[in-house]
Write a protein that holds these residues in place. Sequence first.
Motif, PDB file in Angstrom:
ATOM      1  N   TYR A   5     -30.181 -35.429 -34.059  1.00 52.74           N
ATOM      2  CA  TYR A   5     -31.449 -34.859 -33.626  1.00 52.74           C
ATOM      3  C   TYR A   5     -32.186 -34.459 -34.893  1.00 52.74           C
ATOM      4  O   TYR A   5     -31.681 -33.644 -35.655  1.00 52.74           O
ATOM      5  N   SER A   7     -35.965 -33.625 -37.023  1.00 55.40           N
ATOM      6  CA  SER A   7     -37.397 -33.312 -36.998  1.00 55.40           C
ATOM      7  C   SER A   7     -37.983 -33.743 -38.326  1.00 55.40           C
ATOM      8  O   SER A   7     -37.550 -33.275 -39.367  1.00 55.40           O
ATOM      9  N   THR A  55     -48.116 -31.875 -27.584  1.00 54.50           N
ATOM     10  CA  THR A  55     -46.868 -32.619 -27.744  1.00 54.50           C
ATOM     11  C   THR A  55     -46.729 -33.672 -26.655  1.00 54.50           C
ATOM     12  O   THR A  55     -46.856 -33.378 -25.461  1.00 54.50           O
ATOM     13  N   THR A  88     -37.805 -35.465 -32.907  1.00 61.18           N
ATOM     14  CA  THR A  88     -39.062 -34.720 -32.920  1.00 61.18           C
ATOM     15  C   THR A  88     -39.852 -35.183 -34.131  1.00 61.18           C
ATOM     16  O   THR A  88     -39.375 -35.100 -35.255  1.00 61.18           O
ATOM     17  N   THR A  90     -43.573 -34.995 -36.177  1.00 64.61           N
ATOM     18  CA  THR A  90     -44.876 -34.364 -36.359  1.00 64.61           C
ATOM     19  C   THR A  90     -45.565 -34.964 -37.567  1.00 64.61           C
ATOM     20  O   THR A  90     -44.918 -35.292 -38.565  1.00 64.61           O
ATOM     21  N   ILE A 128     -42.091 -36.031 -29.024  1.00 61.65           N
ATOM     22  CA  ILE A 128     -40.655 -35.907 -28.772  1.00 61.65           C
ATOM     23  C   ILE A 128     -40.196 -37.196 -28.115  1.00 61.65           C
ATOM     24  O   ILE A 128     -40.734 -37.612 -27.082  1.00 61.65           O
ATOM     25  N   GLU A 148     -34.818 -30.761 -28.792  1.00 59.88           N
ATOM     26  CA  GLU A 148     -36.040 -31.187 -29.473  1.00 59.88           C
ATOM     27  C   GLU A 148     -37.156 -30.158 -29.312  1.00 59.88           C
ATOM     28  O   GLU A 148     -37.965 -29.951 -30.224  1.00 59.88           O
ATOM     29  N   GLN A 149     -37.200 -29.502 -28.172  1.00 56.22           N
ATOM     30  CA  GLN A 149     -38.189 -28.433 -27.989  1.00 56.22           C
ATOM     31  C   GLN A 149     -37.913 -27.266 -28.923  1.00 56.22           C
ATOM     32  O   GLN A 149     -38.847 -26.583 -29.371  1.00 56.22           O
ATOM     33  N   HIS A 151     -36.811 -27.658 -31.917  1.00 55.56           N
ATOM     34  CA  HIS A 151     -37.420 -28.095 -33.174  1.00 55.56           C
ATOM     35  C   HIS A 151     -38.917 -27.793 -33.184  1.00 55.56           C
ATOM     36  O   HIS A 151     -39.464 -27.339 -34.199  1.00 55.56           O
ATOM     37  N   MET A 152     -39.591 -28.044 -32.079  1.00 54.10           N
ATOM     38  CA  MET A 152     -41.024 -27.767 -32.011  1.00 54.10           C
ATOM     39  C   MET A 152     -41.306 -26.275 -32.175  1.00 54.10           C
ATOM     40  O   MET A 152     -42.268 -25.879 -32.838  1.00 54.10           O
TER      41      MET A 152
END
Length: 234
Positions: A5, A7, A55, A88, A90, A128, A148-149, A151-152
């Motif tokens: 996982y 980011s 997102t 994730t 960005t 995501i 993953e949320q 990570h956000m």
Amino acid sequence: MNIWYVSEAKILWISAVIACALLMPLPQARALSAGQCRDTYKKPEIRLLLTNAKTALITNKSSSQIKRIANRTGAFKPTTAGQLRGLTYTNDGYEFSLKVQGRKLADGRYCVRLTQIDFKYGMREAQIFIDRKYKPGSCNFKVVLAHEQEHMKINMAVQQDFTKMIDDALQKIAEGLRPVLSSSVQRAADSMENALYHDLKPVIREFQKQKRKANLKIDTPKSYQQVQSRCAGW
């Protein structure tokens, strides 16, 4: 089976925009020295504008496709071996604009000062990805999404710290951008733009460093094992 996982983020610099205002010389305006021009300094207005993209949840990619997307960012550094089940992503963008004001002197030169800095920043993209083999509502889908949320949430928390960091940096930089004598308003504005761009780069790098460090705290073999233990059928 271990699960990755991650980011990741990349920096998008957008060219600065400069607005120049020219004040015509006063009748019989006297020449100013460089020091006298610097003494006309007034603190410029600094405006921060944060805008984050909503997102997007993407569930139609396979593990191998998600891995290719991660690799394409150029910053993908897995901490353990395994299949990539969630990602994730960005894309951070930064844009600044300057406003300057120049007064033409009797000798043909200009005394130019900075009057405003606008700094726009935020996540231009926020996505995501979850492996399509996990159907929405399934245990596997839920735990991957939760990770993953998280990570956000981390990204948003670091971004709040960055807001204070960038404001402090701009205040300090603006203090150093004193009025200057120049042969043209545009030339002085270009010089101020280059100085601002140069001084902001370390601040942006530090933000990205802190962002990655914060995200790595939940990207560990132990964390992956805890996630994996919550469901069967990986």
